[in-house]
Design an enzyme around this catalytic site. Structure first.
Site, PDB file in Angstrom:
ATOM      1  N   ASP A 103       0.821  -1.225   0.000  1.00  0.00           N
ATOM      2  CA  ASP A 103       0.000   0.000   0.000  1.00  0.00           C
ATOM      3  C   ASP A 103       0.848   1.266   0.000  1.00  0.00           C
ATOM      4  OD1 ASP A 103      -2.327  -1.583   0.234  1.00  0.00           O
ATOM      5  OD2 ASP A 103      -1.987  -1.753   2.381  1.00  0.00           O
ATOM      6  N   LYS A 130       1.940   2.406  -5.012  1.00  0.00           N
ATOM      7  CA  LYS A 130       2.648   1.966  -6.222  1.00  0.00           C
ATOM      8  C   LYS A 130       1.830   2.211  -7.483  1.00  0.00           C
ATOM      9  CE  LYS A 130       3.102  -2.182  -4.499  1.00  0.00           C
ATOM     10  NZ  LYS A 130       2.634  -1.969  -3.120  1.00  0.00           N
ATOM     11  N   LYS A 171      -0.256   4.500  -8.316  1.00  0.00           N
ATOM     12  CA  LYS A 171      -0.172   5.871  -8.814  1.00  0.00           C
ATOM     13  C   LYS A 171       1.191   6.148  -9.463  1.00  0.00           C
ATOM     14  CE  LYS A 171       0.864  10.343  -7.922  1.00  0.00           C
ATOM     15  NZ  LYS A 171       0.776  11.647  -7.334  1.00  0.00           N
ATOM     16  N   GLY A 187      -4.518  -4.164  -4.395  1.00  0.00           N
ATOM     17  CA  GLY A 187      -5.499  -3.147  -4.783  1.00  0.00           C
ATOM     18  C   GLY A 187      -4.744  -1.876  -5.098  1.00  0.00           C
ATOM     19  N   HIS A 188      -4.625  -1.557  -6.367  1.00  0.00           N
ATOM     20  CA  HIS A 188      -3.891  -0.352  -6.759  1.00  0.00           C
ATOM     21  C   HIS A 188      -4.885   0.729  -7.167  1.00  0.00           C
ATOM     22  CE1 HIS A 188      -0.088  -2.945  -7.664  1.00  0.00           C
ATOM     23  NE2 HIS A 188      -0.261  -2.691  -6.393  1.00  0.00           N
ATOM     24  N   ARG A 218       2.820 -28.810  -6.632  1.00  0.00           N
ATOM     25  CA  ARG A 218       2.658 -29.334  -7.995  1.00  0.00           C
ATOM     26  C   ARG A 218       1.306 -29.988  -8.246  1.00  0.00           C
ATOM     27  NH1 ARG A 218       8.090 -32.569  -7.540  1.00  0.00           N
ATOM     28  NH2 ARG A 218       7.077 -32.835  -5.535  1.00  0.00           N
ATOM     29  N   GLN A 276       2.025  -5.750  -3.366  1.00  0.00           N
ATOM     30  CA  GLN A 276       2.384  -5.871  -1.951  1.00  0.00           C
ATOM     31  C   GLN A 276       3.743  -5.193  -1.689  1.00  0.00           C
ATOM     32  OE1 GLN A 276       1.366  -9.210  -3.464  1.00  0.00           O
ATOM     33  NE2 GLN A 276      -0.670  -8.390  -3.162  1.00  0.00           N
ATOM     34  N   GLY A 335     -11.161  -2.741   2.462  1.00  0.00           N
ATOM     35  CA  GLY A 335     -11.773  -1.629   3.198  1.00  0.00           C
ATOM     36  C   GLY A 335     -11.303  -1.546   4.651  1.00  0.00           C
ATOM     37  N   VAL A 389       2.260  14.117  -3.683  1.00  0.00           N
ATOM     38  CA  VAL A 389       1.536  14.922  -2.691  1.00  0.00           C
ATOM     39  C   VAL A 389       0.017  14.771  -2.834  1.00  0.00           C
ATOM     40  CG1 VAL A 389       3.362  16.618  -2.278  1.00  0.00           C
ATOM     41  CG2 VAL A 389       1.811  16.937  -4.220  1.00  0.00           C
TER      42      VAL A 389
END
Ligand code: IMP
Length: 423
Positions: free
Chosen positions: A13, A16, A18, A40-41, A144, A224, A301, A413
């Protein structure tokens, strides 16, 4: 032209998505090489918010080709839904801008059930997973017994293989007193997803090899963060893939000597979701950031745990990943603080520690040692140039970069593409 691996240098989090979106202005190809839809990007473009879980953020730039590599674990239903969701927002998703590796492993409905069951049985010792079936899917890969994307394409043999796996996993669930799955109930949705994905499936290793030879610029989008890495993270409170730079090579088939640069992404402070040790965790900064409506997970969330910047962790991330440059996000989250703490090292049972111990009980026993830096008490979200940042903000950024041992390259920013300062 440079091939860049972008990694999260904390607990995930870091923002990344952005930064990748920003960098894809020049990259021609964006590759995801590990993880699954536990990621979740969040990217905001032109006032529209996109949350991407499996599809690389590069999909938002026309002309960028996105690759889901062999190291990813792919939930076929989830990715088909994600494609439709993007299309409904006017984003084109076609085989010309998205390729899915035929060697990626599948996350199947029993993986989710097993993930939930394991978490429930751990009680207070739970990992706090996203319950997306990631651990069990990687477990099957290593044992496997996993099914791969290529298997989806062979309708008959897929059904047989799935039947075997469903029966085996139903027995595991039954042993815990849990109901199993009925093949006939899960098969139609998987077959529909297989047909939706069929045009995107390819040998992405060969494609990427040709792209490297053609000197195309490739960006490897890490999911991650370093301390969630299965080998180098705070085991067992980690995810099940190699989130560090090496994972980008194994997870895509691009050899290490074709990589030119590693960019580490960090927040100006630290956050972590889920359980596990977190030395610089701080209630005051958690309350401050949550009060601003920040730091809620984009996949689940959940409110993220927050703390001061931890240079011990980022320094370690620097050596594992070979970080050349740093992108610092969420600087604006610290705008209202008069003083800001930065952890320079830990003390463990009276001894100075400069790198995080690998044993999680030792890490939990580490006491962070802080320096205090003056805040800038000025909104930074509208600033677009390095020189226009308040002096104390520049000093803070330079200090955390020098403590981390890497060169500062980008400061962010705010969540929008434009809220980015390039040094
Ligand atoms: P899993 O990946 O769902 O198995 O979860 C294992 C751990 O990794 C948990 O602590 C999750 O909260 C964390 N995790 C997984 N994906 C992400 C992510 O994208 N960002 C932050 N934490 C994550």
């Amino acid at each position: 032209m440079s091939n860049t691996i972008l990694v999260g240098a904390q607990w995930g989090d870091e923002g990344k998505g952005k930064i990748i979106d920003f960098l894809t202005e020049t990259a021609q190809i964006v590759v995801r090489s590990q993880g699954g839809n536990n990621a979740g990007h969040t990217v905001i473009v032109g006032g529209t918010k996109y949350v991407l879980h499996l599809i690389p953020s590069g999909i938002l730039r026309p002309g960028t080709l996105c690759v889901i590599g062999n190291g990813v674990v792919l939930d076929p239903i989830a990715v088909a839904v994600e494609i439709e969701g993007l299309r409904s927002k006017g984003i084109q998703v076609t085989p010309q801008n998205l390729m899915i590796s035929d060697a990626a492993h599948l996350v199947l409905p029993y993986h989710r059930l097993l993930d939930e069951a394991r978490e429930a049985s751990r009680g207070a010792g739970k990992i706090g997973t996203t319950k997306r079936g990631i651990g069990p899917a990687y477990g099957d890969k290593i044992a496997r017994v996993g099914l791969r994307v290529a298997d989806l394409l062979h309708t008959e043999s897929f059904e047989q293989k799935l039947a075997t796996r469903v029966a085996e996993n139903n027995a595991v669930l039954a042993a815990q007193g849990l109901p199993g799955l009925v093949l006939a109930e899960i098969l139609p949705a998987l077959q529909a997803a297989a047909e939706a994905l069929r045009p995107f499936i390819a040998n992405t290793v060969v494609y990427l090899h040709e792209a490297v030879e053609a000197k195309k610029e490739i960006l490897f989008e890490g999911a991650q963060g370093t301390f969630l890495d299965i080998d180098h993270g705070t085991y067992p409170y980690v995810t099940s893939s190699n989130t560090t730079a090496g994972g980008a090579c194994t997870g895509s088939g691009v050899p290490p000597h074709k990589i030119d640069k590693v960019l580490g992404v960090i927040k100006a402070y630290t956050t972590r979701v889920g359980e596990g040790p977190f030395p610089t965790e701080n209630e005051g900064i958690s309350d401050l950031l949550h009060g601003m409506g920040r730091e809620f997970g984009s996949t689940t969330g959940r409110a993220r745990r927050c703390g001061w910047f931890d240079a011990v962790a980022v320094r370690y991330a620097g050596i594992i990943n070979g970080i050349d440059e740093l992108a610092v996000t969420n600087l604006d989250g610290l705008d209202t603080l008069a003083t800001i703490k930065v952890c320079t090292h830990y003390e463990l049972r009276g001894k100075r520690v400069d790198y995080p111990p690998m044993d999680y009980t030792d890490l939990a026993a580490c006491v962070p040692v802080y320096i205090e830096l003056p805040g800038w008490l000025t909104p930074t979200d509208a600033i677009r140039e390095w020189k226009a940042l308040p002096e104390n903000a520049r000093h803070y950024l330079e200090k955390i970069a020098s403590l981390s041992g890497a060169k500062l390259k980008i400061a962010s920013v705010g969540p929008n593409r434009e809220q980015t300062i390039l040094l």
